[in-house]
Design an enzyme around this catalytic site. Structure first.
Site, short mmCIF file in Angstrom:
data_model
loop_
_atom_site.label_atom_id
_atom_site.label_comp_id
_atom_site.label_asym_id
_atom_site.label_seq_id
_atom_site.Cartn_x
_atom_site.Cartn_y
_atom_site.Cartn_z
N HIS A 156 -4.45 11.90 -20.07
CA HIS A 156 -4.21 10.44 -20.04
C HIS A 156 -2.88 10.07 -20.69
O HIS A 156 -2.72 8.95 -21.15
CB HIS A 156 -5.34 9.67 -20.75
CG HIS A 156 -6.72 10.10 -20.37
ND1 HIS A 156 -7.46 9.50 -19.37
CD2 HIS A 156 -7.49 11.13 -20.82
CE1 HIS A 156 -8.62 10.11 -19.25
NE2 HIS A 156 -8.66 11.11 -20.11
N SER A 214 26.21 5.50 -17.24
CA SER A 214 26.12 4.12 -16.78
C SER A 214 27.50 3.51 -16.81
O SER A 214 28.32 3.84 -17.67
CB SER A 214 25.18 3.34 -17.70
OG SER A 214 25.47 1.97 -17.63
N LYS A 268 24.32 5.91 -22.15
CA LYS A 268 23.35 6.32 -21.14
C LYS A 268 23.55 7.72 -20.61
O LYS A 268 24.67 8.21 -20.46
CB LYS A 268 23.42 5.35 -19.95
CG LYS A 268 22.68 4.07 -20.23
CD LYS A 268 21.19 4.28 -20.20
CE LYS A 268 20.55 3.14 -19.41
NZ LYS A 268 19.15 3.40 -19.22
N GLU A 275 14.65 11.45 -10.89
CA GLU A 275 14.07 10.26 -10.27
C GLU A 275 14.07 10.38 -8.74
O GLU A 275 13.12 9.99 -8.06
CB GLU A 275 14.86 9.01 -10.68
CG GLU A 275 14.73 8.69 -12.16
CD GLU A 275 15.71 7.60 -12.59
OE1 GLU A 275 16.85 7.95 -12.94
OE2 GLU A 275 15.33 6.43 -12.54
#
Ligand code: ARG
Length: 455
Positions: free
Chosen positions: A153, A274, A280, A287
């Site tokens: 979980h 970024s 970043k 992704e």
């Protein structure tokens, strides 16, 4: 091609909806290979002369080099790759070109071309999965005792090891490997010679073409041969499951590389910065791997929906089989390559993993197990006692191991000093020696088995 029966040409919309040359040009190499095998067989069985077969085969090679060199002029009026190649062959060698289509139809031709294409991409998927598995085994090896949190979980569950976690993915991708191998074995039958649907009256030799094209045997039933797209569905099904595994792992890499987790550092080669936020380091590759499953599973749904309800044998619906498979195969090979690169380059943050492994009372099960063994009580009672100890620790804002013996004995008087020996993450991991468990020797055994399998 069928001018004999038609008085007018097709409407512009008809031509547009009917043409597949925009995408099936990707089957050019397979089309030429299949046609060459067919022409050779026709000569070997005396259906055409070997002089004609030679001209056909030479012409086909010229066409392939024109296509590969980018000089071939594709024509939408000629509908698909098969008619484009045949049209060009006629321009190149004249009359003998017209003999190539003897004892053949575009129905068995396209079934063959597509099968050859899917078979090659199946081999590529197998090689890609093997490379990924090797990278995962390399991550695991030597880190069999690097302790990290195990989750259920996404809540702290029990400590495990980095090696164990990597090898879990090896098992998943290993099953994917066998799925692709099984699919390959089933698809490796040659449909060429089924002709339109019923077979042919010419004395062809289907064993010969099957062998020439590296198939195990010809397909058994001509109707099935032109109607079947199981090979593509099986490829997509194996690809969907593999992509699901890739997506789950990618999700972990996204979470793990966040500033809040800091479990892993992805390399510069597989992250981006970024344009506004200088700090970043975005896990874009992970992704995108996470997202690729959408088009791959979408392709499976598309093709199975095209095929459902189609009567025997070929229907033009089946021309819609190619684009989803092309797209899925491209997505899968890119996702596999990106994941393999990320895995090979990534660095686990061992100190942070160890620290996180002890959080969330992750050795509570060990405490309960200790009570079962030392106090000779049922697991359910031990569970209850441990729950009360976790509550006490939580109230004091400390870990289980920080409770004093007096505090423990206030909950269960029979607890002794010995209990502290099972409350460390190292002791917890070392104790899980059951087959497939997280104890370092078990993980080493898994790695050894896989290295043998890959050798
Ligand atoms: N372009 C067609 C396809 O991809 C080739 C087969 C055409 N066969 C036919 N009977 N019209 O399915």
């Amino acid at each position: 091609m069928w001018g004999g029966r038609f008085a007018s040409g097709p409407d512009a919309v008809m031509e547009e909806i009917n043409a597949s040359i925009g995408f099936d040009r990707r089957l050019a190499a397979e089309d030429v290979e299949g046609s060459r095998a067919h022409a050779r067989m026709l000569a070997a069985t005396g259906v055409i002369t070997s002089g004609d077969a030679d001209q056909i085969c030479d012409g086909l090679l010229t066409i392939l080099s024109e296509i590969e060199g980018g000089t071939f002029e594709f024509s939408r009026a000629l509908e698909d790759i098969h008619m484009n190649v045949e049209g060009r062959l006629t321009a190149l060698i004249g009359a003998p070109a017209g003999r190539l289509h003897t004892a053949r139809s575009r129905n068995d031709q396209v079934a063959l071309d597509f099968r050859l294409w899917v078979r090659a991409r199946t081999d590529e998927a197998i090689a890609g999965l093997e490379a990924l598995i090797r990278a995962l085994v390399a991550q695991a090896e030597g880190r069999e005792a690097v302790i990290m949190p195990g989750f259920t979980h996404l809540q702290s569950a029990q400590p495990v090891t980095w090696g164990h976690h990597m090898m879990a993915y090896v098992e998943m991708f290993g099953r994917d490997l066998t799925r692709f191998r099984d699919a390959r074995a089933r698809m490796n039958e040659c449909p060429l010679g089924a002709a339109a649907l019923a077979g042919t009256s010419f004395p062809i030799d289907r064993e010969l073409t099957a062998k020439a094209l590296d198939f195990d045997r010809p397909t058994a039933n001509s109707l099935d041969s032109v109607a079947d797209r199981d090979f593509a569905l099986e490829y997509l099904s194996a690809a969907s499951i593999a992509a699901t595994h890739l997506s789950r792992f990618a999700e972990e890499l996204v979470i793990w590389s966040s500033a809040q987790f800091r479990f892993v550092k992805l390399s510069d080669r597989f992250t981006t910065g970024s344009s506004i936020m200088p700090q970043k380091r975005n896990p874009d590759a992970a992704e995108l791997v996470r997202a690729k499953v959408a088009r791959i599973t979408g392709a499976f749904v598309t093709l199975s929906t095209v095929m459902k309800g189609l009567p025997m044998t070929y229907s033009k619906d089946m021309q819609e089989d190619k684009e989803p498979v092309f797209d899925a195969a491209d997505a899968l090979s890119l996702a596999l390559a990106a994941m393999t690169g990320m895995v090979a380059d990534m660095t686990p943050n061992e100190a942070r993993l160890r620290e996180a492994a002890g959080a969330g009372f992750s050795t509570a099960t060990d405490l309960a197990d200790w009570c079962v063994r030392k106090l000779d009580i049922p697991f359910r009672s031990a569970h209850h006692i441990t729950g009360a100890l976790v509550k006490a620790a939580e109230e004091r804002g400390v870990d289980l191991a920080d409770l004093t013996l007096e505090e423990m004995q206030a909950v269960e008087p029979r607890i002794t000093d010995d209990v502290y020996s099972v409350l460390t993450v190292d002791a917890s991991v070392a104790s899980r020696t059951s087959h497939g468990g997280t104890a370092p020797d078990q993980v080493k055994a898994q790695i050894a088995r896989w290295k043998e399998r890959l050798a």
